[in-house]
Design a protein around this motif. Structure first.
Motif, PDB file in Angstrom:
ATOM      1  N   THR A  99       0.857  -1.183   0.000  1.00 60.28           N
ATOM      2  CA  THR A  99       0.000   0.000   0.000  1.00 60.28           C
ATOM      3  C   THR A  99       0.891   1.230   0.000  1.00 60.28           C
ATOM      4  N   VAL A 100       0.644   2.129  -0.943  1.00 63.88           N
ATOM      5  CA  VAL A 100       1.486   3.312  -1.123  1.00 63.88           C
ATOM      6  C   VAL A 100       0.631   4.559  -0.940  1.00 63.88           C
ATOM      7  N   THR A 101       1.056   5.457  -0.049  1.00 66.94           N
ATOM      8  CA  THR A 101       0.313   6.697   0.106  1.00 66.94           C
ATOM      9  C   THR A 101       0.624   7.653  -1.047  1.00 66.94           C
ATOM     10  N   ILE A 102      -0.417   8.310  -1.531  1.00 69.45           N
ATOM     11  CA  ILE A 102      -0.239   9.324  -2.583  1.00 69.45           C
ATOM     12  C   ILE A 102      -0.239  10.730  -1.977  1.00 69.45           C
ATOM     13  N   ASP A 103      -0.260  10.786  -0.659  1.00 70.55           N
ATOM     14  CA  ASP A 103      -0.258  12.075   0.050  1.00 70.55           C
ATOM     15  C   ASP A 103       0.829  12.062   1.129  1.00 70.55           C
ATOM     16  N   PRO A 104       2.092  11.917   0.714  1.00 70.12           N
ATOM     17  CA  PRO A 104       3.163  11.761   1.704  1.00 70.12           C
ATOM     18  C   PRO A 104       3.370  12.986   2.593  1.00 70.12           C
ATOM     19  N   GLU A 105       2.938  14.151   2.135  1.00 64.06           N
ATOM     20  CA  GLU A 105       3.123  15.345   2.954  1.00 64.06           C
ATOM     21  C   GLU A 105       2.218  15.318   4.185  1.00 64.06           C
ATOM     22  N   ASN A 106       1.027  14.769   4.050  1.00 66.29           N
ATOM     23  CA  ASN A 106       0.107  14.675   5.190  1.00 66.29           C
ATOM     24  C   ASN A 106       0.133  13.304   5.863  1.00 66.29           C
ATOM     25  N   ASP A 107       0.401  12.273   5.083  1.00 62.21           N
ATOM     26  CA  ASP A 107       0.457  10.926   5.645  1.00 62.21           C
ATOM     27  C   ASP A 107       1.848  10.677   6.221  1.00 62.21           C
ATOM     28  N   THR A 108       2.059  11.184   7.413  1.00 59.37           N
ATOM     29  CA  THR A 108       3.318  10.985   8.113  1.00 59.37           C
ATOM     30  C   THR A 108       3.435   9.516   8.504  1.00 59.37           C
ATOM     31  N   ASN A 109       4.604   9.135   8.978  1.00 58.03           N
ATOM     32  CA  ASN A 109       4.777   7.760   9.447  1.00 58.03           C
ATOM     33  C   ASN A 109       3.772   7.437  10.544  1.00 58.03           C
ATOM     34  N   GLU A 110       3.572   8.386  11.463  1.00 59.59           N
ATOM     35  CA  GLU A 110       2.640   8.149  12.569  1.00 59.59           C
ATOM     36  C   GLU A 110       1.207   7.963  12.053  1.00 59.59           C
ATOM     37  N   ARG A 111       0.831   8.787  11.103  1.00 54.73           N
ATOM     38  CA  ARG A 111      -0.528   8.688  10.548  1.00 54.73           C
ATOM     39  C   ARG A 111      -0.721   7.368   9.807  1.00 54.73           C
ATOM     40  N   SER A 133       8.693  10.730  -1.518  1.00 58.00           N
ATOM     41  CA  SER A 133       8.366  12.095  -1.937  1.00 58.00           C
ATOM     42  C   SER A 133       7.233  12.032  -2.961  1.00 58.00           C
ATOM     43  N   VAL A 134       6.592  13.174  -3.199  1.00 63.24           N
ATOM     44  CA  VAL A 134       5.535  13.225  -4.212  1.00 63.24           C
ATOM     45  C   VAL A 134       6.111  12.823  -5.566  1.00 63.24           C
ATOM     46  N   GLU A 135       7.325  13.283  -5.866  1.00 61.22           N
ATOM     47  CA  GLU A 135       7.954  12.968  -7.150  1.00 61.22           C
ATOM     48  C   GLU A 135       8.188  11.469  -7.298  1.00 61.22           C
ATOM     49  N   ASP A 136       8.724  10.838  -6.248  1.00 67.39           N
ATOM     50  CA  ASP A 136       8.979   9.395  -6.322  1.00 67.39           C
ATOM     51  C   ASP A 136       7.674   8.607  -6.346  1.00 67.39           C
ATOM     52  N   THR A 137       6.663   9.093  -5.660  1.00 64.65           N
ATOM     53  CA  THR A 137       5.366   8.417  -5.687  1.00 64.65           C
ATOM     54  C   THR A 137       4.783   8.464  -7.092  1.00 64.65           C
ATOM     55  N   LYS A 138       4.931   9.595  -7.752  1.00 68.08           N
ATOM     56  CA  LYS A 138       4.456   9.701  -9.143  1.00 68.08           C
ATOM     57  C   LYS A 138       5.242   8.764 -10.057  1.00 68.08           C
TER      58      LYS A 138
END
Length: 195
Positions: A99-111, A133-138
């Motif tokens: 499962t990969v988050t597409i919102d890494p800025e808000n989806d912190t490790n804790e979240r 990062s958003v770039e690597d996720t893309k």
């Protein structure tokens, strides 16, 4: 004579449309593989090497924790699938989830860890939650034609598919997310790959 040309034209049109649909459904995805040259970390903050993954069948889900509908419903259905695969003795050894988050800025490790806990995946080494990062996720999402965009609201617009990869990390199927994620169909397709 005119009727004959009309029938030939309609026949060719139907064949062309059929080939176009076949291309979009099957041929376009042929050869798509999980990219390995992307930097990702687990929800625990550890570096995750996509190039050294074991040979397993994988279901890959792109999601974000604030998603109000398709993401949590898909994750929930994957949670139930996990139990079915465990019952068959294939989960972990032959099948795993990514499962990969597409919102890494808000989806912190804790979240992400909270999200994992709510779906029974926090102590599960065979269900990997990743963020980069958003770039690597893309870069990771691009080969699958999974698109996502922040429109400046709390919610992201994104493609609604989960992806099935074979043991060599090639795309072999995709499934609609949310209500349309047919758990039985996914289960049977995965078991066909495993057996």
């Amino acid at each position: 004579m005119q009727k004959k040309w009309y029938i030939v034209f309609i026949s060719l049109l139907v064949i062309g449309i059929g080939l176009g649909i076949s291309y979009l459904q099957f041929w376009r995805d042929a050869g798509v593989q999980l990219p390995t040259g992307v930097a990702m970390n687990t929800a625990q903050g550890e570096e995750y090497d996509l190039a050294s993954m074991d040979e397993k069948v994988r279901i890959v889900e792109f999601m974000y924790t604030k998603c109000p509908d398709v993401c949590p419903l898909t994750t929930q259905r994957m949670m139930h699938l996990k139990e079915q695969f465990k019952d068959k003795g294939v989960y972990g050894d032959q099948v795993e989830f990514v499962t990969v988050t597409i919102d890494p800025e808000n989806d912190t490790n804790e979240r992400l860890q909270e999200y994992m806990k709510s779906f029974g995946a926090s102590e599960d080494p065979s269900w990997i939650f990743l963020r980069g990062s958003v770039e690597d996720t893309k870069k990771l999402a691009e080969p699958f034609r999974f698109l996502f965009k922040d429109n400046g609201t709390d919610y992201l617009v994104h493609t609604s598919y989960a992806y099935l990869l074979d043991k060599d990390n090639y795309l072999v199927g995709k499934f609609p997310m949310g209500e349309a994620f047919n758990k039985d169909q996914v289960y049977n397709t995965v078991m066909d790959l495993v057996n």
